[in-house]
Design a protein around this motif. Structure first.
Motif, mmCIF file in Angstrom:
data_model
loop_
_atom_site.group_PDB
_atom_site.id
_atom_site.type_symbol
_atom_site.label_atom_id
_atom_site.label_comp_id
_atom_site.label_asym_id
_atom_site.label_seq_id
_atom_site.Cartn_x
_atom_site.Cartn_y
_atom_site.Cartn_z
ATOM 1 N N ASN A 101 -3.988 5.903 -5.975
ATOM 2 C CA ASN A 101 -4.861 5.996 -4.804
ATOM 3 C C ASN A 101 -5.167 4.587 -4.319
ATOM 4 O O ASN A 101 -5.325 3.661 -5.127
ATOM 5 N N VAL A 102 -5.247 4.448 -2.997
ATOM 6 C CA VAL A 102 -5.235 3.096 -2.430
ATOM 7 C C VAL A 102 -6.436 2.842 -1.521
ATOM 8 O O VAL A 102 -6.761 3.662 -0.660
ATOM 9 N N ARG B 95 -1.482 11.066 -1.645
ATOM 10 C CA ARG B 95 -2.462 10.239 -2.350
ATOM 11 C C ARG B 95 -3.756 10.196 -1.553
ATOM 12 O O ARG B 95 -3.800 10.558 -0.381
ATOM 13 N N ILE C 168 -0.618 7.158 3.958
ATOM 14 C CA ILE C 168 -0.772 7.261 2.494
ATOM 15 C C ILE C 168 -1.153 8.694 2.112
ATOM 16 O O ILE C 168 -0.610 9.255 1.159
ATOM 17 N N VAL D 247 -3.994 4.746 6.445
ATOM 18 C CA VAL D 247 -4.643 5.743 5.580
ATOM 19 C C VAL D 247 -3.951 7.099 5.745
ATOM 20 O O VAL D 247 -3.637 7.780 4.758
ATOM 21 N N ALA E 27 0.843 -1.209 0.000
ATOM 22 C CA ALA E 27 0.000 0.000 0.000
ATOM 23 C C ALA E 27 0.874 1.254 0.000
ATOM 24 O O ALA E 27 0.651 2.193 -0.775
ATOM 25 N N TYR F 218 -10.261 2.892 3.908
ATOM 26 C CA TYR F 218 -10.249 1.453 4.184
ATOM 27 C C TYR F 218 -11.650 0.879 4.223
ATOM 28 O O TYR F 218 -12.612 1.600 4.465
ATOM 29 N N THR G 26 -15.042 1.510 -4.154
ATOM 30 C CA THR G 26 -13.827 2.062 -4.763
ATOM 31 C C THR G 26 -14.180 2.814 -6.050
ATOM 32 O O THR G 26 -13.721 3.936 -6.290
ATOM 33 N N ALA H 13 1.469 3.963 -3.173
ATOM 34 C CA ALA H 13 1.184 5.392 -2.984
ATOM 35 C C ALA H 13 2.312 6.247 -3.566
ATOM 36 O O ALA H 13 2.071 7.372 -4.023
ATOM 37 N N ALA I 293 -6.829 7.825 0.065
ATOM 38 C CA ALA I 293 -6.970 6.453 0.556
ATOM 39 C C ALA I 293 -8.179 6.338 1.462
ATOM 40 O O ALA I 293 -8.592 7.319 2.074
#
Ligand code: NAD
Length: 258
Positions: free
Chosen positions: A32-33, A57, A52, A49, A23, A61, A79, A27, A59
């Motif tokens: 974007n994750v 970026r 990141i 998060v 992850a 969860y 997503t 980044a 992010a």
């Protein structure tokens, strides 16, 4: 595959260990994750998060279980809704399970193959459906293992689950080639993560030392940090890696040669 705008990745089992390293590495690649992991890992997920986001970026969860199809489909849908698409799926979540075959039960089998194989299948399936719909290619990556290349004593169910990922990687790669989607898996040897913690590690030389005592490993075998796997994934998602597909790439310090 789109190379002009920020791409979007989902990483299952991303709260810690190899998934966390992937992850953070992605980044750094203007991606974007979305991190997916089980209930109970929220504080790790929240802090990841933030890390990141600190890299510039976006992010978020999702809490869920990779064995639950609705959870995986929900993560893909959220997503797409939030970031506008999905370009990379890393089906990383997995559990280690050690028990001699004489003691393994059908419940053990269903649990290990459930997380390590069904979990990968559901991530592959829903990522593929979304990527095909988008029509801009994609990258799908699964977690196999050195135990998906070579049997080892006392981990028969884990080996079965990881050999299966290797087969699924090859078949899925062939199915998705026409959609410009590559499918590969990583097959690490010992990576020093919470997965390989053993209560007796301190008596034998630290993290990973008990796992390293498995007689199937070559003498002198060492562990590596999760960053070695993250760097391989960072290659597999590059435009230049379009020519690599169907591979389960061993990354084990020379334990096993294909
Ligand atoms: N560490 C190693 O030496 C090693 C070697 C070869 C392969 N692998 C594979 O790499 C992957 C990552 O391993 P790791 O060492 O980072 O493990 P880890 O135990 O440190 O992390 C795995 C993560 O997966 C999550 N997870 C487990 N079950 C889940 C479920 N049902 N749904 C969603 N998330 C779930 C866990 O909560 C955890 O955050 C695994 O698939 C593992 O089998 C690890």
């Amino acid at each position: 595959m789109s190379t002009t705008s920020t791409r979007v990745a989902i990483i299952t089992g991303g709260a810690q260990g190899i998934g966390e390293a992937i992850a953070l590495r992605l980044a750094d690649e203007d991606i974007n994750v979305v991190i997916f992991d089980v209930k109970g890992k929220e504080s790790l997920l929240e802090s990841l998060v933030k890390k990141i986001e600190a890299k510039g970026r976006k992010a978020f969860y999702v809490v869920g279980d990779v064995t639950n199809e609705a959870d995986i489909k929900g993560a893909v849908d959220k997503t797409v809704e939030t970031f506008g698409g999905l370009d990379i799926m890393v089906a990383n979540a997995g559990i280690l399970f050690m028990k001699p075959i004489t003691e393994c039960t059908p419940e053990d089998f269903n649990r290990v193959l459930g997380v390590n194989t069904l979990g990968v299948m559901l991530a592959f399936k829903h990522a593929a459906q979304q990527m095909i719909k988008q029509g801009r290619g994609g990258r799908i990556i699964g977690a196999s293992s050195l135990s998906g290349k070579q049997g080892m004593a006392d981990v028969s169910l884990y080996c079965a689950s990881k050999f299966a990922v290797r087969g699924m990687t090859q078949a899925t790669a062939l199915e998705l080639q026409k959609h410009n989607i590559t499918v590969n898996s990583y097959a690490p040897g010992l990576i020093l993560t919470p997965m390989v913690v053993h209560p007796d590690d301190d008596k034998h030389g630290g993290l990973g030392s008990v796992v390293l005592m498995n007689p199937a490993l070559k003498p002198g075998t060492k562990g590596a940090t999760p960053s070695v796997v993250a760097e391989l994934v960072a290659y597999l998602i590059k435009p230049e890696a379009h020519f690599v597909t169907g591979q389960t790439i061993t990354i084990d310090g020379g334990q096993y040669f294909d």
